[in-house]
Design an enzyme around this catalytic site. Structure first.
Site, short mmCIF file in Angstrom:
data_model
loop_
_atom_site.label_atom_id
_atom_site.label_comp_id
_atom_site.label_asym_id
_atom_site.label_seq_id
_atom_site.Cartn_x
_atom_site.Cartn_y
_atom_site.Cartn_z
N ASP A 97 6.01 4.54 4.89
CA ASP A 97 6.89 3.51 5.44
C ASP A 97 6.79 2.20 4.65
O ASP A 97 7.31 1.16 5.07
CB ASP A 97 6.61 3.28 6.93
CG ASP A 97 5.19 2.84 7.22
OD1 ASP A 97 4.26 3.37 6.57
OD2 ASP A 97 4.98 1.96 8.08
N HIS A 98 6.13 2.25 3.47
CA HIS A 98 6.02 1.07 2.60
C HIS A 98 6.49 1.35 1.18
O HIS A 98 6.91 0.44 0.48
CB HIS A 98 4.58 0.53 2.61
CG HIS A 98 4.14 0.12 3.99
ND1 HIS A 98 4.16 -1.18 4.41
CD2 HIS A 98 3.76 0.86 5.05
CE1 HIS A 98 3.77 -1.23 5.69
NE2 HIS A 98 3.53 0.00 6.09
N HIS A 130 1.46 3.93 1.93
CA HIS A 130 2.02 4.72 3.04
C HIS A 130 3.55 4.84 2.93
O HIS A 130 4.22 3.93 2.44
CB HIS A 130 1.61 4.10 4.38
CG HIS A 130 0.19 4.40 4.75
ND1 HIS A 130 -0.56 3.57 5.55
CD2 HIS A 130 -0.61 5.44 4.42
CE1 HIS A 130 -1.78 4.10 5.70
NE2 HIS A 130 -1.83 5.24 5.01
N ASP A 144 -0.02 -3.79 6.19
CA ASP A 144 -0.56 -3.22 7.44
C ASP A 144 -2.00 -3.64 7.67
O ASP A 144 -2.71 -3.03 8.47
CB ASP A 144 -0.51 -1.69 7.39
CG ASP A 144 0.88 -1.15 7.68
OD1 ASP A 144 1.80 -1.96 7.90
OD2 ASP A 144 1.03 0.09 7.68
N HIS A 151 -7.49 -0.60 5.62
CA HIS A 151 -6.41 0.27 6.12
C HIS A 151 -6.22 1.43 5.14
O HIS A 151 -6.16 2.59 5.53
CB HIS A 151 -5.13 -0.55 6.27
CG HIS A 151 -3.94 0.22 6.73
ND1 HIS A 151 -3.84 0.77 7.99
CD2 HIS A 151 -2.76 0.53 6.10
CE1 HIS A 151 -2.66 1.39 8.11
NE2 HIS A 151 -1.99 1.26 6.98
N HIS A 171 0.84 -1.21 0.00
CA HIS A 171 0.00 0.00 0.00
C HIS A 171 0.87 1.25 0.00
O HIS A 171 2.09 1.16 0.10
CB HIS A 171 -1.00 -0.01 1.16
CG HIS A 171 -0.37 0.09 2.53
ND1 HIS A 171 0.45 -0.87 3.05
CD2 HIS A 171 -0.47 1.06 3.48
CE1 HIS A 171 0.84 -0.52 4.27
NE2 HIS A 171 0.30 0.66 4.55
N HIS A 227 4.80 -4.88 10.51
CA HIS A 227 5.23 -4.19 11.74
C HIS A 227 5.36 -5.15 12.92
O HIS A 227 4.63 -6.13 13.01
CB HIS A 227 4.22 -3.10 12.14
CG HIS A 227 4.23 -1.91 11.23
ND1 HIS A 227 5.10 -0.85 11.38
CD2 HIS A 227 3.47 -1.62 10.15
CE1 HIS A 227 4.87 0.04 10.43
NE2 HIS A 227 3.88 -0.39 9.66
FE FE Z 1 3.03 0.74 7.99
ZN ZN Z 2 0.20 1.68 6.51
#
Ligand code: FE
Ligand code: ZN
Length: 254
Positions: free
Chosen positions: A59-60, A57, A132, A113, A55, A170
């Site tokens: 941090d991805h 975000h 996530d 999410h 996805h 995570h």
């Molecule tokens: Fe994340």
């Molecule tokens: Zn995320």
């Protein structure tokens, strides 16, 4: 076979390097940060062929551009979110196949999410990369979807074989368990998991992956169709999606 290398990034993210051992094809699941991924590739003498995003975000997908520039990898991401996946080369949807050498992944569209979230399921290797959406004993926040959508997404994951390894993005396990215990204080499987997870974290080991079988016993977000969860939330008889919405709302402020 599929070799899976787990790369801890920052405080609690995991990126994964996947290698088809028959063909030496290498894929990376998500790109929180380039340096540790490039370092691992260099150490092992691997060449990155594919980047599989779950996805959008940061941090991805944060290191998508740098990884693509440095390795020439092709970027695969959700067809429901192409404008937010930097460098996307191939847009995939529910049911599409992604090949990592001789290993095949099936794409599962699991919004909730985010509106475009996807997972990669490697049937032969028994591995699900859930981003996530599903964590050990927990799930991601409902940022862009409804509880109905997320419950629908969970049902796709719950239909996989129980021995499926769940590789979430995570390390949130201990705090997830703390919350889960407030909902199911008498869940024995959850208590066993807490002891195991605490021991792993004490020795700086990951608690990820888990198995679907374990999640079905311990993860309250997958158990919202169980009468005891609805009862604990004062929602006896309510549909699972409504219970899920309430459970997620409580976790948001836990
Ligand atoms: Fe994340
Ligand atoms: Zn995320």
């Amino acid at each position: 076979m599929l070799q899976v290398l787990q790369i801890p990034v920052w405080r609690d993210n995991y990126a994964y390097l996947l290698r088809c051992t028959d063909t030496d094809t290498v894929a990376c699941v998500d790109s929180p940060e380039a340096a540790p991924i490039l370092q691992e590739l260099q150490t092992r003498g691997w060449t990155l062929d594919l980047l599989l995003n779950t996805h959008h975000h940061p941090d991805h997908v944060g290191a998508n551009s740098e990884l693509k520039r440095e390795t020439g990898c092709r970027v695969v991401g959700s067809c429901h979110d192409p404008e937010r996946i930097p460098g996307i080369d191939r847009q995939v949807d529910q049911g599409d196949q992604v090949q990592v050498g001789e290993q095949h992944a099936q794409v599962l569209f699991i919004p909730g999410h985010t509106r475009g979230h996807i997972a990669y399921y490697f049937a032969q290797a028994n591995a699900l990369f859930s981003g996530d959406t599903l964590f050990v004993a927990g799930c991601g926040r409902l940022f862009e979807g409804t509880a109905e959508q997320l419950w629908n997404s969970f049902q796709k994951l719950m239909a996989l074989p129980p021995q499926t390894q769940i590789y979430g993005a995570h390390e949130y396990t201990l705090s997830n368990i703390r919350f889960a215990k407030t909902v199911e204080p008498d869940n024995l499987a959850l208590q066993v998991l807490e002891t195991q997870a605490q021991a792993l974290r004490d020795s700086k080991q990951p608690t990820v992956p888990s198995t679907l079988a374990q999640e079905l016993q311990t993860n309250p977000f997958l158990r919202v169709d169980q009468p005891e969860i609805a009862r604990a939330l004062g929602l006896s008889g309510a549909p699972p999606a409504q219970v899920l919405g309430e459970l997620r709302a409580r976790k948001d402020v836990f």
